[in-house]
Design a protein around this motif. Structure first.
Motif, PDB file in Angstrom:
ATOM      1  N   ARG A   1       0.841  -1.199   0.000  1.00 13.25           N
ATOM      2  CA  ARG A   1       0.000   0.000   0.000  1.00 13.25           C
ATOM      3  C   ARG A   1       0.883   1.258   0.000  1.00 13.25           C
ATOM      4  NH1 ARG A   1      -5.128   0.976   3.368  1.00 13.25           N
ATOM      5  NH2 ARG A   1      -5.038  -1.235   3.728  1.00 13.25           N
ATOM      6  N   SER A   2       0.610   2.177  -0.930  1.00 18.58           N
ATOM      7  CA  SER A   2       1.377   3.420  -0.886  1.00 18.58           C
ATOM      8  C   SER A   2       0.687   4.406   0.071  1.00 18.58           C
ATOM      9  CB  SER A   2       1.551   4.045  -2.270  1.00 18.58           C
ATOM     10  OG  SER A   2       0.593   3.586  -3.168  1.00 18.58           O
ATOM     11  N   PRO A   3       1.431   5.408   0.573  1.00 19.13           N
ATOM     12  CA  PRO A   3       0.853   6.310   1.560  1.00 19.13           C
ATOM     13  C   PRO A   3      -0.419   6.975   1.011  1.00 19.13           C
ATOM     14  CG  PRO A   3       3.189   6.782   1.213  1.00 19.13           C
ATOM     15  CD  PRO A   3       2.814   5.743   0.220  1.00 19.13           C
ATOM     16  N   GLY A   4      -1.456   7.002   1.800  1.00 23.60           N
ATOM     17  CA  GLY A   4      -2.705   7.661   1.406  1.00 23.60           C
ATOM     18  C   GLY A   4      -3.601   6.821   0.508  1.00 23.60           C
ATOM     19  N   GLU A   5      -3.105   5.678   0.051  1.00 28.69           N
ATOM     20  CA  GLU A   5      -3.907   4.861  -0.863  1.00 28.69           C
ATOM     21  C   GLU A   5      -5.063   4.179  -0.101  1.00 28.69           C
ATOM     22  OE1 GLU A   5      -1.610   1.781  -2.670  1.00 28.69           O
ATOM     23  OE2 GLU A   5      -3.203   1.270  -4.098  1.00 28.69           O
ATOM     24  N   ILE A   6      -6.245   4.247  -0.676  1.00 27.31           N
ATOM     25  CA  ILE A   6      -7.396   3.576  -0.061  1.00 27.31           C
ATOM     26  C   ILE A   6      -7.519   2.190  -0.673  1.00 27.31           C
ATOM     27  CG2 ILE A   6      -9.914   3.617   0.156  1.00 27.31           C
ATOM     28  CD1 ILE A   6      -9.720   6.674   0.156  1.00 27.31           C
ATOM     29  N   VAL A   7      -7.522   1.174   0.173  1.00 25.51           N
ATOM     30  CA  VAL A   7      -7.581  -0.208  -0.341  1.00 25.51           C
ATOM     31  C   VAL A   7      -8.857  -0.885   0.151  1.00 25.51           C
ATOM     32  CG1 VAL A   7      -6.427  -2.462  -0.390  1.00 25.51           C
ATOM     33  CG2 VAL A   7      -5.067  -0.366  -0.409  1.00 25.51           C
ATOM     34  N   ILE A   8      -9.555  -1.506  -0.780  1.00 24.33           N
ATOM     35  CA  ILE A   8     -10.792  -2.225  -0.454  1.00 24.33           C
ATOM     36  C   ILE A   8     -10.577  -3.700  -0.748  1.00 24.33           C
ATOM     37  CG2 ILE A   8     -13.229  -2.476  -1.105  1.00 24.33           C
ATOM     38  CD1 ILE A   8     -12.971   0.509  -2.004  1.00 24.33           C
ATOM     39  N   ASN A   9     -10.854  -4.534   0.234  1.00 21.97           N
ATOM     40  CA  ASN A   9     -10.722  -5.983   0.052  1.00 21.97           C
ATOM     41  C   ASN A   9     -12.080  -6.570  -0.298  1.00 21.97           C
ATOM     42  OD1 ASN A   9      -7.968  -6.971   0.808  1.00 21.97           O
ATOM     43  ND2 ASN A   9      -8.398  -5.545   2.487  1.00 21.97           N
ATOM     44  N   ILE A  10     -12.108  -7.344  -1.351  1.00 23.21           N
ATOM     45  CA  ILE A  10     -13.382  -7.945  -1.761  1.00 23.21           C
ATOM     46  C   ILE A  10     -13.231  -9.457  -1.916  1.00 23.21           C
ATOM     47  CG2 ILE A  10     -15.033  -8.128  -3.702  1.00 23.21           C
ATOM     48  CD1 ILE A  10     -15.501  -5.559  -2.121  1.00 23.21           C
ATOM     49  N   ASP A  11     -14.155 -10.177  -1.284  1.00 27.75           N
ATOM     50  CA  ASP A  11     -14.296 -11.593  -1.601  1.00 27.75           C
ATOM     51  C   ASP A  11     -15.620 -11.707  -2.343  1.00 27.75           C
ATOM     52  OD1 ASP A  11     -14.661 -14.256  -1.836  1.00 27.75           O
ATOM     53  OD2 ASP A  11     -13.959 -14.746   0.179  1.00 27.75           O
TER      54      ASP A  11
ATOM     55  N   GLY B   1     -24.428  -5.790  -5.232  1.00 23.30           N
ATOM     56  CA  GLY B   1     -23.518  -6.901  -5.581  1.00 23.30           C
ATOM     57  C   GLY B   1     -22.640  -7.235  -4.392  1.00 23.30           C
ATOM     58  N   THR B   2     -21.320  -7.111  -4.572  1.00 21.60           N
ATOM     59  CA  THR B   2     -20.378  -7.396  -3.475  1.00 21.60           C
ATOM     60  C   THR B   2     -20.356  -6.286  -2.426  1.00 21.60           C
ATOM     61  OG1 THR B   2     -18.663  -6.261  -4.696  1.00 21.60           O
ATOM     62  CG2 THR B   2     -18.772  -8.668  -4.960  1.00 21.60           C
ATOM     63  N   GLY B   3     -21.034  -5.176  -2.701  1.00 22.92           N
ATOM     64  CA  GLY B   3     -21.002  -4.030  -1.783  1.00 22.92           C
ATOM     65  C   GLY B   3     -19.872  -3.064  -2.106  1.00 22.92           C
ATOM     66  N   VAL B   4     -19.189  -3.305  -3.210  1.00 23.87           N
ATOM     67  CA  VAL B   4     -17.950  -2.559  -3.498  1.00 23.87           C
ATOM     68  C   VAL B   4     -18.143  -1.035  -3.526  1.00 23.87           C
ATOM     69  CG1 VAL B   4     -18.181  -2.970  -6.008  1.00 23.87           C
ATOM     70  CG2 VAL B   4     -15.960  -2.402  -5.068  1.00 23.87           C
ATOM     71  N   LEU B   5     -19.254  -0.552  -4.096  1.00 27.44           N
ATOM     72  CA  LEU B   5     -19.427   0.902  -4.209  1.00 27.44           C
ATOM     73  C   LEU B   5     -19.724   1.521  -2.848  1.00 27.44           C
ATOM     74  CD1 LEU B   5     -21.577   1.114  -7.486  1.00 27.44           C
ATOM     75  CD2 LEU B   5     -19.079   1.106  -7.244  1.00 27.44           C
ATOM     76  N   ALA B   6     -20.574   0.853  -2.079  1.00 28.23           N
ATOM     77  CA  ALA B   6     -20.931   1.380  -0.759  1.00 28.23           C
ATOM     78  C   ALA B   6     -19.702   1.371   0.158  1.00 28.23           C
ATOM     79  CB  ALA B   6     -22.057   0.540  -0.163  1.00 28.23           C
TER      80      ALA B   6
ATOM     81  N   LYS C   1     -25.809 -11.133   1.253  1.00 20.74           N
ATOM     82  CA  LYS C   1     -24.956 -11.864   2.216  1.00 20.74           C
ATOM     83  C   LYS C   1     -23.478 -11.583   1.935  1.00 20.74           C
ATOM     84  CE  LYS C   1     -27.294 -16.048   3.501  1.00 20.74           C
ATOM     85  NZ  LYS C   1     -27.444 -17.441   3.172  1.00 20.74           N
ATOM     86  N   VAL C   2     -23.135 -11.621   0.646  1.00 20.64           N
ATOM     87  CA  VAL C   2     -21.737 -11.392   0.255  1.00 20.64           C
ATOM     88  C   VAL C   2     -21.326  -9.963   0.628  1.00 20.64           C
ATOM     89  CG1 VAL C   2     -20.195 -11.169  -1.750  1.00 20.64           C
ATOM     90  CG2 VAL C   2     -21.766 -13.104  -1.607  1.00 20.64           C
ATOM     91  N   ALA C   3     -22.216  -9.002   0.379  1.00 26.20           N
ATOM     92  CA  ALA C   3     -21.912  -7.590   0.700  1.00 26.20           C
ATOM     93  C   ALA C   3     -21.710  -7.422   2.206  1.00 26.20           C
ATOM     94  CB  ALA C   3     -23.041  -6.697   0.201  1.00 26.20           C
ATOM     95  N   ARG C   4     -22.510  -8.136   2.982  1.00 29.53           N
ATOM     96  CA  ARG C   4     -22.393  -8.043   4.458  1.00 29.53           C
ATOM     97  C   ARG C   4     -21.007  -8.549   4.894  1.00 29.53           C
ATOM     98  NH1 ARG C   4     -27.717  -9.836   5.932  1.00 29.53           N
ATOM     99  NH2 ARG C   4     -28.356  -7.673   5.726  1.00 29.53           N
ATOM    100  N   LYS C   5     -20.595  -9.636   4.282  1.00 32.53           N
ATOM    101  CA  LYS C   5     -19.290 -10.209   4.626  1.00 32.53           C
ATOM    102  C   LYS C   5     -18.169  -9.219   4.240  1.00 32.53           C
ATOM    103  CE  LYS C   5     -16.785 -14.328   3.472  1.00 32.53           C
ATOM    104  NZ  LYS C   5     -16.727 -15.359   2.470  1.00 32.53           N
ATOM    105  N   ASN C   6     -18.323  -8.606   3.069  1.00 31.12           N
ATOM    106  CA  ASN C   6     -17.297  -7.664   2.628  1.00 31.12           C
ATOM    107  C   ASN C   6     -17.273  -6.402   3.489  1.00 31.12           C
ATOM    108  OD1 ASN C   6     -15.926  -8.965   0.472  1.00 31.12           O
ATOM    109  ND2 ASN C   6     -17.801  -8.799  -0.733  1.00 31.12           N
TER     110      ASN C   6
END
Ligand SMILES: C[S@@+](CC[C@H](N)C(=O)[O-])C[C@H]1O[C@@H](n2cnc3c(N)ncnc32)[C@H](O)[C@@H]1O
Length: 313
Positions: free
Chosen positions: A136-146, A187-192, A214-219
């Protein structure tokens, strides 16, 4: 989408010009992912890459037929199979089907997923599958998705344009402080999840697919973000939002236009994605005619995404 133990693999071949249409048809009919089979000419072997990942190959000028697209449908879903078959045949594609055990492919297609980065004026947002490690670079926002069995790993052009639109509105100072978002077809909840990581105070996600919820809740848990998620339709969702985002196919967006409009606060924005270039004008006129003003338009490959604004009260 129903949870099943067996799947049908659809192997479809046809003209390259309608590859995106064929992919859309498979996904819209319930295939959780689509892979393109290509030949590694150096190694002389067959390889597959997921069409959700960021495609680096430029094939606009390539007129050769697509070697094969592979999609997957639940074994007992005869209606979906019939829709895919007639839809593909109408656009000049041929298909073969075979039975698979769930485990045969659910791990297989995941291998093609890679982290993607969306940038806007020096800000960057990375969406990565949980099993990928990145520095991760400084300030980078990282989102983990399963992704499980839901759509939305960030790699599809329609999702990327939504992420870019959210970044543009937030970093361009177009939204109030601590805004709220309603993510329709989460979907996976990625946008929210991305919105919460960008400083939104409230995020609500809905999806007609209970598995996606269910998947979005997990994410959401995975990313330590608080989302309110449900499979209710828009009339059952309380409140109005500074931003409403919907990455659904164009026909569905049109059907939902009045309901979407009602969920936007005065002065708020609506992001629409899942629209093919050929559907751009009809979407623009449908949403302009209900009183929304176009704020900007993004395009990527055959896809477009709109940001509309509702008038201030
Ligand atoms: C293309 S995916 C988008 C997923 C994610 N928001 C993204 O941008 O990657 C569309 C999602 O919308 C859902 N969907 C389709 N029609 C819907 C509707 N009328 N209301 C709510 N969700 C819907 C589907 O189940 C699917 O999960």
């Amino acid at each position: 989408m129903t949870i099943v133990s067996g799947w049908i693999e659809i192997r479809a071949t046809g003209p390259r010009a309608s590859k995106d249409l064929a992919t859309t048809l498979l996904i819209a009919s319930g295939s959780p992912g689509v892979q393109e089979e290509t030949v590694d000419t150096a190694a002389g072997t067959l390889v597959s890459h997921s069409l959700w990942e960021e495609e680096t190959r430029e094939d606009d000028e390539d007129t050769s037929p697509v070697r094969a697209l592979k999609g997957y449908l639940p074994e007992r879903d005869n209606a979906a199979l019939a829709t895919v078959k007639s839809g593909l045949e109408q656009i000049g594609w041929a298909l073969e089907t075979s039975f698979l055990k769930d485990t045969d492919w659910s791990e297989e297609w995941k291998k093609g997923l890679k982290p993607i980065k969306v940038r806007h004026r020096g800000f960057s947002l990375t969406v990565k599958p949980t099993w990928h490690k990145i520095k991760r670079s400084p300030g980078e926002i990282v989102i983990n998705i399963d992704p499980g069995m839901a759509f939305g790993t960030g790699g599809h052009a329609t999702t990327k344009m939504c992420l870019k639109s959210i970044l543009t509105l937030v970093k361009g100072g177009k939204l109030p402080k601590g805004p709220s978002i309603l993510d329709v077809g989460t979907g996976t909840g990625v946008l929210a999840i991305a919105a919460m990581k960008l400083g939104f105070k409230k995020a609500v996600g809905t999806d007609i697919d209970k598995v996606a919820v269910k998947v979005a809740r997990k994410n959401a848990d995975l990313n330590k973000t608080k989302l309110t998620l449900s499979a209710k339709d828009l009339s059952g969702i309380p409140g109005k939002y500074d931003l409403v985002a919907a990455n659904i196919l164009a026909g569905e967006l049109k059907k939902l236009s009045a309901a979407l409009y009602n969920k936007i606060k005065p002065g708020g924005f609506l992001i629409l994605s899942g629209i093919l270039e050929t559907e751009k004008d009809s979407i623009e006129s449908a949403f302009s005619s209900i009183g929304l003003e176009k704020a900007f338009l993004l395009t990527e490959k055959e896809w477009v995404a709109f940001a509309f604004r509702k008038q201030k009260a």
